[in-house]
Scaffold this motif. Sequence first.
Motif, PDB file in Angstrom:
ATOM      1  N   CYS A 114       0.850  -1.189   0.000  1.00  0.00           N
ATOM      2  CA  CYS A 114       0.000   0.000   0.000  1.00  0.00           C
ATOM      3  C   CYS A 114       0.888   1.243   0.000  1.00  0.00           C
ATOM      4  O   CYS A 114       1.806   1.356   0.807  1.00  0.00           O
ATOM      5  N   HIS A 118      -4.897   0.671   0.222  1.00  0.00           N
ATOM      6  CA  HIS A 118      -6.007   0.145   0.993  1.00  0.00           C
ATOM      7  C   HIS A 118      -7.180   1.118   0.851  1.00  0.00           C
ATOM      8  O   HIS A 118      -6.975   2.294   0.541  1.00  0.00           O
ATOM      9  N   CYS A 138      -5.706   3.921   6.707  1.00  0.00           N
ATOM     10  CA  CYS A 138      -6.054   2.769   5.886  1.00  0.00           C
ATOM     11  C   CYS A 138      -6.979   1.824   6.637  1.00  0.00           C
ATOM     12  O   CYS A 138      -6.820   1.601   7.832  1.00  0.00           O
TER      13      CYS A 138
HETATM   14 ZN   LIG Z   1      -2.534   1.168   3.546  1.00  0.00          ZN
END
Ligand SMILES: [Zn+2]
Length: 184
Positions: free
Chosen positions: A82, A145, A153
């Motif tokens: 991410c 995310h 996230c």
């Molecule tokens: Zn993330």
Amino acid sequence: MGTLHTYYTRPMSPPWSKPLDVDRLSEAEADIDFAVPLAELSRLRAQLASVSGEVRGSVHFRRMAGIAVAELTLNGTAHLTCQRCLESMDVGVEAAAQVGLIATEADAGRVPEELEPVLAPEGRISVGELVEEELLLTLPIVPLHSQAESGVCVVADAPSLARSGQEEEVQRPFAQLAELLKRE
Ligand SMILES: [Zn+2]
């Protein structure tokens, strides 16, 4: 006592990395099953700093309007990072594509509309290259995310799903030929 067996064998190149003769395979209407480790696809790795996981699937070759066609289906899971929190995230991949394999860019105009043109220089391409083209289109360029209102996230229990398929109406020229098609 005993013999020390040492094997100095070179690592064999995996079957998915071998360039295939697309004319011969399309004449024979061949089917090829594959399992490709994502970390070994160099263009994908260049785009997504860290990528691992594996996709499996099959390619069926046939001909259409004098063009060698590869029908590609694949699914698996990509392990990405991410770009917001730098934690790992898993993205499920499901893709289906009908690819028109052309030897030179000049042949792009001969590819029927329903096919995605992909270059197979000198009539050769590996399963790995086909899979990589599809994944470059399917996987998010900036993996993230989903985000809570607070901006942090949300790490979901189930992996998100990146999906592409021939049922899509949007024209999705393969990255390789996108520039060329823009000029036409
Ligand atoms: Zn993330």
